[in-house]
Scaffold this motif. Structure first.
Motif, short mmCIF file in Angstrom:
data_model
loop_
_atom_site.label_atom_id
_atom_site.label_comp_id
_atom_site.label_asym_id
_atom_site.label_seq_id
_atom_site.Cartn_x
_atom_site.Cartn_y
_atom_site.Cartn_z
N THR A 5 3.87 3.51 -4.35
CA THR A 5 4.64 3.14 -3.18
C THR A 5 4.52 1.64 -2.97
O THR A 5 3.43 1.08 -3.06
CB THR A 5 4.13 3.85 -1.91
OG1 THR A 5 4.20 5.26 -2.11
CG2 THR A 5 4.94 3.47 -0.69
N ARG A 6 5.66 0.99 -2.68
CA ARG A 6 5.64 -0.44 -2.39
C ARG A 6 6.04 -0.64 -0.93
O ARG A 6 7.13 -0.27 -0.52
CB ARG A 6 6.60 -1.19 -3.29
CG ARG A 6 6.61 -2.67 -2.99
CD ARG A 6 7.45 -3.42 -3.97
NE ARG A 6 7.52 -4.81 -3.56
CZ ARG A 6 8.09 -5.75 -4.25
NH1 ARG A 6 8.62 -5.46 -5.42
NH2 ARG A 6 8.13 -6.98 -3.81
N LEU A 7 5.11 -1.20 -0.15
CA LEU A 7 5.35 -1.55 1.25
C LEU A 7 4.99 -3.03 1.41
O LEU A 7 3.81 -3.39 1.38
CB LEU A 7 4.46 -0.73 2.19
CG LEU A 7 4.74 0.75 2.34
CD1 LEU A 7 3.60 1.44 3.05
CD2 LEU A 7 6.03 0.96 3.09
N LYS A 8 6.00 -3.89 1.57
CA LYS A 8 5.75 -5.33 1.71
C LYS A 8 6.53 -5.89 2.89
O LYS A 8 7.67 -5.50 3.12
CB LYS A 8 6.17 -6.08 0.45
CG LYS A 8 5.19 -6.03 -0.67
CD LYS A 8 5.59 -7.02 -1.74
CE LYS A 8 4.44 -7.21 -2.70
NZ LYS A 8 4.74 -8.22 -3.70
N ASP A 9 5.88 -6.82 3.59
CA ASP A 9 6.54 -7.52 4.70
C ASP A 9 5.74 -8.78 5.02
O ASP A 9 4.51 -8.75 5.01
CB ASP A 9 6.61 -6.61 5.93
CG ASP A 9 7.51 -7.18 7.02
OD1 ASP A 9 8.49 -7.84 6.68
OD2 ASP A 9 7.22 -6.94 8.20
N ASP A 10 6.39 -9.86 5.31
CA ASP A 10 5.81 -11.13 5.76
C ASP A 10 4.30 -11.27 5.54
O ASP A 10 3.51 -11.25 6.47
CB ASP A 10 6.11 -11.34 7.25
CG ASP A 10 7.60 -11.44 7.50
OD1 ASP A 10 8.33 -11.85 6.60
OD2 ASP A 10 8.02 -11.09 8.62
N GLY A 11 3.88 -11.41 4.30
CA GLY A 11 2.49 -11.65 3.98
C GLY A 11 1.61 -10.42 3.94
O GLY A 11 0.41 -10.52 3.69
N GLY A 33 -2.72 1.94 -0.32
CA GLY A 33 -2.57 0.51 -0.08
C GLY A 33 -3.39 0.01 1.09
O GLY A 33 -3.59 0.70 2.09
N SER A 34 -3.89 -1.24 0.98
CA SER A 34 -4.68 -1.85 2.04
C SER A 34 -4.55 -3.37 1.97
O SER A 34 -4.58 -3.94 0.88
CB SER A 34 -6.15 -1.45 1.89
OG SER A 34 -6.92 -2.01 2.92
N ASP A 35 -4.39 -4.04 3.14
CA ASP A 35 -4.26 -5.50 3.16
C ASP A 35 -4.52 -6.00 4.58
O ASP A 35 -3.97 -5.47 5.54
CB ASP A 35 -2.86 -5.91 2.70
CG ASP A 35 -2.74 -7.39 2.42
OD1 ASP A 35 -3.78 -8.07 2.25
OD2 ASP A 35 -1.60 -7.88 2.36
N PHE A 71 9.22 -2.70 7.29
CA PHE A 71 8.89 -3.54 6.15
C PHE A 71 10.14 -3.96 5.39
O PHE A 71 11.10 -3.19 5.27
CB PHE A 71 7.94 -2.78 5.22
CG PHE A 71 6.52 -2.80 5.70
CD1 PHE A 71 5.55 -3.46 4.97
CD2 PHE A 71 6.15 -2.16 6.86
CE1 PHE A 71 4.25 -3.50 5.40
CE2 PHE A 71 4.85 -2.19 7.31
CZ PHE A 71 3.89 -2.86 6.57
N ASP A 72 10.14 -5.19 4.88
CA ASP A 72 11.29 -5.73 4.14
C ASP A 72 11.54 -4.96 2.85
O ASP A 72 12.67 -4.67 2.50
CB ASP A 72 11.06 -7.20 3.78
CG ASP A 72 11.09 -8.08 5.00
OD1 ASP A 72 11.70 -7.69 6.00
OD2 ASP A 72 10.51 -9.18 4.95
#
Length: 169
Positions: free
Chosen positions: A107-113, A148-150, A75-76
């Motif tokens: 916790t922050r987990l973000k990547d391409d959308g 987290g969920s997406d 993840f970015d």
């Protein structure tokens, strides 16, 4: 009113039992497990942490910021902010102690959308060795459940192994 007075007395008692403030730096491995539409994935990489805390007679409180080096395959944006309360069991006076306690944070987990950011909660345990006065080495393990969920991907749990140093003031 009685609850407020009792809370103030308890806080004053804790402050009277204070030992010292500390800052800690750790490095280790973080492994976040993900549930992707029935199959498992993970974010497994190195983390760097900065901790600010306070020791009491047989416990400590702390706030920790952890940055995970995502690399090219992960993840970015990946970091965590945690609060912990540890119970401390001294085994060798002023030299070696074990600790364990609860942890809660974000916790922050973000990547391409994809955004799997959310609350985490769990526990941690480890050992502290005083090297010289006011400098200690720490090794520990932390396990947290992630919320987290997406887009059909759920953050399941996180594991951290770490080693570092604390400086007491």
């Amino acid at each position: 009113m009685k609850k407020i007075v009792l809370s103030l007395l308890l806080a004053a008692g804790l402050m009277a039992a204070e030992n010292s403030d500390y800052v800690g730096f750790t490095i280790g491995n973080t492994d976040y497990r993900l549930d992707t539409l029935g199959s498992n994935g993970s974010v497994d990489d190195t983390h760097y942490s900065l901790t600010l805390g306070h020791y009491y007679e047989s416990s400590r409180v702390s706030a920790t910021y952890s940055y995970v080096d995502g690399g090219d395959d992960n993840f970015d944006s990946n970091y965590a902010f945690s609060f912990a309360y540890d119970f401390i069991l001294p085994l060798v006076e002023d030299t070696f102690s074990l600790y364990a306690g609860p942890v809660v944070g974000y916790t922050r987990l973000k990547d391409d959308g994809i955004n799997l950011s959310g609350i985490h909660y769990g526990g941690q345990a480890g050992a502290i060795v005083e090297v010289v006065e006011n400098i200690e080495l720490e090794v520990g393990y932390q396990f947290t459940m992630q919320t987290g969920s997406d887009n059909g991907i759920d953050a399941d749990y996180g594991k951290k192994w770490y080693v570092g140093a604390n400086i007491r003031f």
